[in-house]
Design an enzyme around this catalytic site. Structure first.
Site, PDB file in Angstrom:
ATOM      1  N   LYS A 180     -42.384 -28.452 -41.929  1.00 27.92           N
ATOM      2  CA  LYS A 180     -41.694 -29.113 -40.816  1.00 27.92           C
ATOM      3  C   LYS A 180     -42.643 -30.041 -40.060  1.00 27.92           C
ATOM      4  CE  LYS A 180     -40.677 -25.168 -38.813  1.00 27.92           C
ATOM      5  NZ  LYS A 180     -41.316 -24.213 -39.764  1.00 27.92           N
ATOM      6  N   ARG A 182     -34.262 -22.180 -32.911  1.00 29.37           N
ATOM      7  CA  ARG A 182     -34.641 -21.088 -33.806  1.00 29.37           C
ATOM      8  C   ARG A 182     -33.694 -19.914 -33.717  1.00 29.37           C
ATOM      9  NH1 ARG A 182     -40.421 -22.504 -34.259  1.00 29.37           N
ATOM     10  NH2 ARG A 182     -41.356 -21.134 -35.784  1.00 29.37           N
ATOM     11  N   ARG A 215     -55.227 -21.981 -37.146  1.00 27.39           N
ATOM     12  CA  ARG A 215     -54.434 -21.285 -36.128  1.00 27.39           C
ATOM     13  C   ARG A 215     -54.646 -19.783 -36.161  1.00 27.39           C
ATOM     14  NH1 ARG A 215     -48.469 -23.807 -36.599  1.00 27.39           N
ATOM     15  NH2 ARG A 215     -47.933 -21.608 -36.341  1.00 27.39           N
ATOM     16  N   ARG A 267     -43.530 -13.525 -38.774  1.00 22.15           N
ATOM     17  CA  ARG A 267     -42.855 -14.824 -38.549  1.00 22.15           C
ATOM     18  C   ARG A 267     -41.762 -15.043 -39.599  1.00 22.15           C
ATOM     19  NH1 ARG A 267     -48.153 -18.221 -38.539  1.00 22.15           N
ATOM     20  NH2 ARG A 267     -46.802 -20.022 -38.781  1.00 22.15           N
TER      21      ARG A 267
HETATM   22  P1  AP5 Z   1     -46.694 -27.399 -42.036  1.00 21.84           P
HETATM   23  O1  AP5 Z   1     -46.105 -28.768 -42.042  1.00 21.84           O
HETATM   24  O2  AP5 Z   1     -47.770 -27.107 -41.041  1.00 21.84           O
HETATM   25  O3  AP5 Z   1     -45.525 -26.310 -41.964  1.00 21.84           O
HETATM   26  P2  AP5 Z   1     -44.583 -25.913 -40.761  1.00 21.84           P
HETATM   27  O4  AP5 Z   1     -43.206 -25.702 -41.326  1.00 21.84           O
HETATM   28  O5  AP5 Z   1     -44.710 -26.865 -39.608  1.00 21.84           O
HETATM   29  O6  AP5 Z   1     -45.213 -24.498 -40.433  1.00 21.84           O
HETATM   30  P3  AP5 Z   1     -45.558 -23.764 -39.070  1.00 21.84           P
HETATM   31  O7  AP5 Z   1     -46.405 -22.570 -39.445  1.00 21.84           O
HETATM   32  O8  AP5 Z   1     -46.129 -24.698 -38.060  1.00 21.84           O
HETATM   33  O9  AP5 Z   1     -44.158 -23.291 -38.634  1.00 21.84           O
HETATM   34  P4  AP5 Z   1     -43.823 -22.137 -37.731  1.00 21.84           P
HETATM   35  O10 AP5 Z   1     -42.372 -22.398 -37.602  1.00 21.84           O
HETATM   36  O11 AP5 Z   1     -44.202 -20.778 -38.163  1.00 21.84           O
HETATM   37  O12 AP5 Z   1     -44.773 -22.351 -36.453  1.00 21.84           O
HETATM   38  P5  AP5 Z   1     -44.535 -23.041 -35.040  1.00 21.84           P
HETATM   39  O13 AP5 Z   1     -45.788 -23.713 -34.669  1.00 21.84           O
HETATM   40  O14 AP5 Z   1     -43.249 -23.809 -35.011  1.00 21.84           O
HETATM   41  O15 AP5 Z   1     -47.226 -27.082 -43.524  1.00 21.84           O
HETATM   42  C1  AP5 Z   1     -47.974 -25.906 -43.797  1.00 21.84           C
HETATM   43  C2  AP5 Z   1     -49.124 -26.239 -44.780  1.00 21.84           C
HETATM   44  O16 AP5 Z   1     -48.554 -26.561 -46.051  1.00 21.84           O
HETATM   45  C3  AP5 Z   1     -49.949 -27.469 -44.356  1.00 21.84           C
HETATM   46  O17 AP5 Z   1     -51.293 -27.240 -44.664  1.00 21.84           O
HETATM   47  C4  AP5 Z   1     -49.382 -28.633 -45.185  1.00 21.84           C
HETATM   48  O18 AP5 Z   1     -50.373 -29.602 -45.495  1.00 21.84           O
HETATM   49  C5  AP5 Z   1     -48.889 -27.903 -46.446  1.00 21.84           C
HETATM   50  N1  AP5 Z   1     -47.651 -28.506 -46.971  1.00 21.84           N
HETATM   51  C6  AP5 Z   1     -46.617 -29.039 -46.264  1.00 21.84           C
HETATM   52  N2  AP5 Z   1     -45.642 -29.483 -47.089  1.00 21.84           N
HETATM   53  C7  AP5 Z   1     -46.074 -29.200 -48.367  1.00 21.84           C
HETATM   54  C8  AP5 Z   1     -45.512 -29.412 -49.668  1.00 21.84           C
HETATM   55  N3  AP5 Z   1     -44.312 -29.999 -49.833  1.00 21.84           N
HETATM   56  N4  AP5 Z   1     -46.247 -29.002 -50.734  1.00 21.84           N
HETATM   57  C9  AP5 Z   1     -47.448 -28.406 -50.586  1.00 21.84           C
HETATM   58  N5  AP5 Z   1     -48.046 -28.191 -49.381  1.00 21.84           N
HETATM   59  C10 AP5 Z   1     -47.359 -28.572 -48.279  1.00 21.84           C
HETATM   60  O19 AP5 Z   1     -44.298 -21.759 -34.104  1.00 21.84           O
HETATM   61  C11 AP5 Z   1     -45.342 -20.843 -33.828  1.00 21.84           C
HETATM   62  C12 AP5 Z   1     -44.827 -19.749 -32.901  1.00 21.84           C
HETATM   63  O20 AP5 Z   1     -44.346 -20.318 -31.654  1.00 21.84           O
HETATM   64  C13 AP5 Z   1     -43.625 -18.947 -33.429  1.00 21.84           C
HETATM   65  O21 AP5 Z   1     -44.026 -17.901 -34.293  1.00 21.84           O
HETATM   66  C14 AP5 Z   1     -43.000 -18.443 -32.119  1.00 21.84           C
HETATM   67  O22 AP5 Z   1     -43.717 -17.339 -31.592  1.00 21.84           O
HETATM   68  C15 AP5 Z   1     -43.200 -19.625 -31.171  1.00 21.84           C
HETATM   69  N6  AP5 Z   1     -42.049 -20.567 -31.156  1.00 21.84           N
HETATM   70  C16 AP5 Z   1     -42.077 -21.903 -31.501  1.00 21.84           C
HETATM   71  N7  AP5 Z   1     -40.869 -22.452 -31.339  1.00 21.84           N
HETATM   72  C17 AP5 Z   1     -40.041 -21.468 -30.887  1.00 21.84           C
HETATM   73  C18 AP5 Z   1     -38.651 -21.426 -30.551  1.00 21.84           C
HETATM   74  N8  AP5 Z   1     -37.866 -22.495 -30.655  1.00 21.84           N
HETATM   75  N9  AP5 Z   1     -38.132 -20.234 -30.134  1.00 21.84           N
HETATM   76  C19 AP5 Z   1     -38.917 -19.128 -30.007  1.00 21.84           C
HETATM   77  N10 AP5 Z   1     -40.234 -19.103 -30.305  1.00 21.84           N
HETATM   78  C20 AP5 Z   1     -40.801 -20.269 -30.745  1.00 21.84           C
END
Ligand code: AP5
Length: 220
Positions: free
Chosen positions: A13, A88, A161, A172
């Site tokens: 994402k 979410r 992270r 998660r």
């Molecule tokens: P990346 O693009 O970083 O993936 P991502 O989907 O953004 O993953 P996140 O871990 O950031 O998502 P998340 O939803 O767990 O965390 P968030 O920060 O939102 O890609 C990952 C890796 O793979 C990278 O190294 C990239 O280069 C590689 N990659 C990407 N695409 C690829 C492909 N096609 N092929 C191969 N490699 C690839 O949330 C963190 C925390 O915040 C949550 O756990 C929660 O506690 C809180 N939170 C955030 N938003 C909310 C909400 N709306 N409600 C409640 N709690 C929330």
């Protein structure tokens, strides 16, 4: 254009939202980044959410809804935005529809990045980010062109992270399947859901998203 990117942790994402901002100017609104900034600043909000994030649980809906209501009203979102990590839960999705509706707006599209759970651990454990400009990398899938130097800003400090460890990633993933996956039928019923094969390469995923958004002709 008002978009949502949906998918489990590590689905890509953030990678795709960053590219959509760079290529088309849709502001990337990452709730994870906003929360991590709050934690780093030591604010009251940051202190409240820190342990929740470290466990891999979801932050309460009310906090997230207020955060996005404020953020989407700022002037840099006038040209469109891509929500990366919000909504979410179904109550967050309903609140988003309500806040946009009250402004005479609606979501244009929701794009699901579909990825096997097994691939996510490898993706997340290989992820790192430039400490200076935030550009994301991966040890295998997206290394820096010159090892140890950011392609974009030349920075040499990188961060990983705190919640990218096996135990938290498992929590998660559980939260995604239990609380976020119900958004798929929610948006499918509204006719705005598209699903992309997130197991494809980063460039192939980008091309498919462009095709869905009408940025290129089909097959181009
Ligand atoms: P990346 O693009 O970083 O993936 P991502 O989907 O953004 O993953 P996140 O871990 O950031 O998502 P998340 O939803 O767990 O965390 P968030 O920060 O939102 O890609 C990952 C890796 O793979 C990278 O190294 C990239 O280069 C590689 N990659 C990407 N695409 C690829 C492909 N096609 N092929 C191969 N490699 C690839 O949330 C963190 C925390 O915040 C949550 O756990 C929660 O506690 C809180 N939170 C955030 N938003 C909310 C909400 N709306 N409600 C409640 N709690 C929330």
């Amino acid at each position: 254009m008002k978009l949502v990117l949906l998918g489990p942790p590590g689905a890509g994402k953030g990678t795709q939202a960053h590219r959509l901002e760079t290529c088309y100017g849709f502001r990337q609104l990452s709730t994870g980044d906003m929360l991590r900034a709050a934690v780093a600043s030591g604010s009251e909000l940051g202190m409240k959410v820190r342990s929740i994030m470290e466990r891999g649980d979801l932050v309460p809906d009310r906090i997230m809804i207020d955060m996005i209501a404020d953020r989407t009203e700022q002037s840099d979102c006038a040209g469109g935005f891509v929500l990366d990590g919000f909504p979410r839960t179904v109550p967050q999705a309903e609140a988003l529809d309500g806040m946009l509706g009250a402004r005479g707006m609606a979501l244009d599209r929701v794009i699901e990045l579909e990825v096997d759970d097994g691939a996510l651990i490898a993706r997340i454990s290989g992820r790192f980010t430039c400490a200076n400009c935030g550009t994301g990398y991966h040890d295998t899938h997206k290394p820096a062109r010159k090892a140890g130097v950011c392609d974009v800003c030349g920075g040499t400090e990188f961060v990983r992270r705190k919640d990218d460890n096996a135990e938290t990633v498992a929590a998660r993933l559980r939260a995604y399947h239990k609380q976020t996956a119900p958004l798929l039928p929610y948006y499918r019923d509204r006719g705005i859901l598209s699903t992309v094969d997130g197991m494809a390469s980063i460039d192939a995923v980008s091309r498919e998203i462009d095709r869905i958004l009408g940025k290129v002709e089909s097959g181009a």
